[in-house]
Enzyme design. Sequence first.
Site, PDB file in Angstrom:
ATOM      1  N   CYS A   1     -16.255  -8.958 -20.912  1.00  0.00           N
ATOM      2  CA  CYS A   1     -16.816  -8.814 -22.254  1.00  0.00           C
ATOM      3  C   CYS A   1     -16.693 -10.147 -23.006  1.00  0.00           C
ATOM      4  O   CYS A   1     -15.765 -10.922 -22.774  1.00  0.00           O
ATOM      5  CB  CYS A   1     -16.080  -7.714 -23.013  1.00  0.00           C
ATOM      6  SG  CYS A   1     -16.774  -7.404 -24.655  1.00  0.00           S
TER       7      CYS A   1
ATOM      8  N   ARG B   1     -10.811 -11.802 -27.514  1.00  0.00           N
ATOM      9  CA  ARG B   1      -9.433 -11.485 -27.103  1.00  0.00           C
ATOM     10  C   ARG B   1      -9.280 -11.358 -25.592  1.00  0.00           C
ATOM     11  O   ARG B   1      -8.176 -11.093 -25.103  1.00  0.00           O
ATOM     12  CB  ARG B   1      -8.989 -10.170 -27.766  1.00  0.00           C
ATOM     13  CG  ARG B   1      -9.005 -10.209 -29.277  1.00  0.00           C
ATOM     14  CD  ARG B   1      -8.906  -8.819 -29.859  1.00  0.00           C
ATOM     15  NE  ARG B   1     -10.077  -8.011 -29.512  1.00  0.00           N
ATOM     16  CZ  ARG B   1     -10.228  -6.723 -29.855  1.00  0.00           C
ATOM     17  NH1 ARG B   1      -9.280  -6.110 -30.545  1.00  0.00           N
ATOM     18  NH2 ARG B   1     -11.308  -6.062 -29.503  1.00  0.00           N
TER      19      ARG B   1
ATOM     20  N   HIS C   1     -12.486  -3.708 -21.378  1.00  0.00           N
ATOM     21  CA  HIS C   1     -11.220  -3.664 -22.132  1.00  0.00           C
ATOM     22  C   HIS C   1     -11.236  -2.524 -23.142  1.00  0.00           C
ATOM     23  O   HIS C   1     -12.300  -2.167 -23.671  1.00  0.00           O
ATOM     24  CB  HIS C   1     -10.984  -5.005 -22.851  1.00  0.00           C
ATOM     25  CG  HIS C   1     -11.962  -5.284 -23.947  1.00  0.00           C
ATOM     26  ND1 HIS C   1     -11.663  -5.087 -25.281  1.00  0.00           N
ATOM     27  CD2 HIS C   1     -13.246  -5.725 -23.913  1.00  0.00           C
ATOM     28  CE1 HIS C   1     -12.716  -5.419 -26.009  1.00  0.00           C
ATOM     29  NE2 HIS C   1     -13.686  -5.803 -25.212  1.00  0.00           N
TER      30      HIS C   1
ATOM     31  N   CYS D   1     -13.077  -1.860 -27.227  1.00  0.00           N
ATOM     32  CA  CYS D   1     -14.273  -2.698 -27.111  1.00  0.00           C
ATOM     33  C   CYS D   1     -15.281  -2.303 -28.200  1.00  0.00           C
ATOM     34  O   CYS D   1     -15.697  -1.148 -28.279  1.00  0.00           O
ATOM     35  CB  CYS D   1     -14.901  -2.528 -25.726  1.00  0.00           C
ATOM     36  SG  CYS D   1     -16.395  -3.528 -25.482  1.00  0.00           S
TER      37      CYS D   1
HETATM   38 ZN    ZN Z   1     -15.720  -5.717 -25.606  1.00  0.00          ZN
END
Ligand code: ZN
Length: 209
Positions: free
Chosen positions: A42, A46, A98, A101
């Site tokens: 993604c 982070r 993750h 998201c």
């Molecule tokens: Zn994401």
Amino acid sequence: MSLLNDLLKNNKQWAEDILKEDPEFFTHLAEQQSPEYLWIGCSDSRVPANQLLGLMPGDVFVHRNIANLVIHTDLNCMSVIKYAVDVLKVKHIIVTGHYDCGGIRAAMEKQSFELIDGWLRNIKDVYVNHRHEFLESMTDKQKLDHLTELNIIEQVKNVCHTTCVQNAWLKGQDLTVHGLIYSVKNGRLKDLQVNFDNIDSINDLYHIN
Ligand code: ZN
């Protein structure tokens, strides 16, 4: 400009720190890259591939987009996979989603995000195809987490269904496709145990021969 100056200063320090450890690091890296891994993750700030895997520049080839989608008409993603498999000969393709998201959360909402709607619709398809798994008794958080995991598994399969990956397997190339999920709360990766390393492990409707 001062912001950019700060970033350039950081970069100078970073390069100097690496050279202190290995004076030839960049000289060697400039000659070629030979990463063993392709990371499809993604775009979320982070979830940076190299840092959370503890890998250096040169170790991982990276493709990132909103909610780590692998869509067969996405020329960008398909080109990255093709280059990674055919030229770099990566041994592992790792699809990593993750928890928490924003893309997954947005896909579960009934509202328009304009240009992004078409992209998010792919995630809605995953939800609709698995809707029987989303029970009334589940909290919103549990539903989000489950959709996040299902989406990763779906994208792993999408990687396997590409002509490029199937051709590599048919040629006997050592290549495994994996699905991982990352927790932004504790920095840990979890293996979803969806590993594919041969053409027989995917539905034969997708087989290219
Ligand atoms: Zn994401």
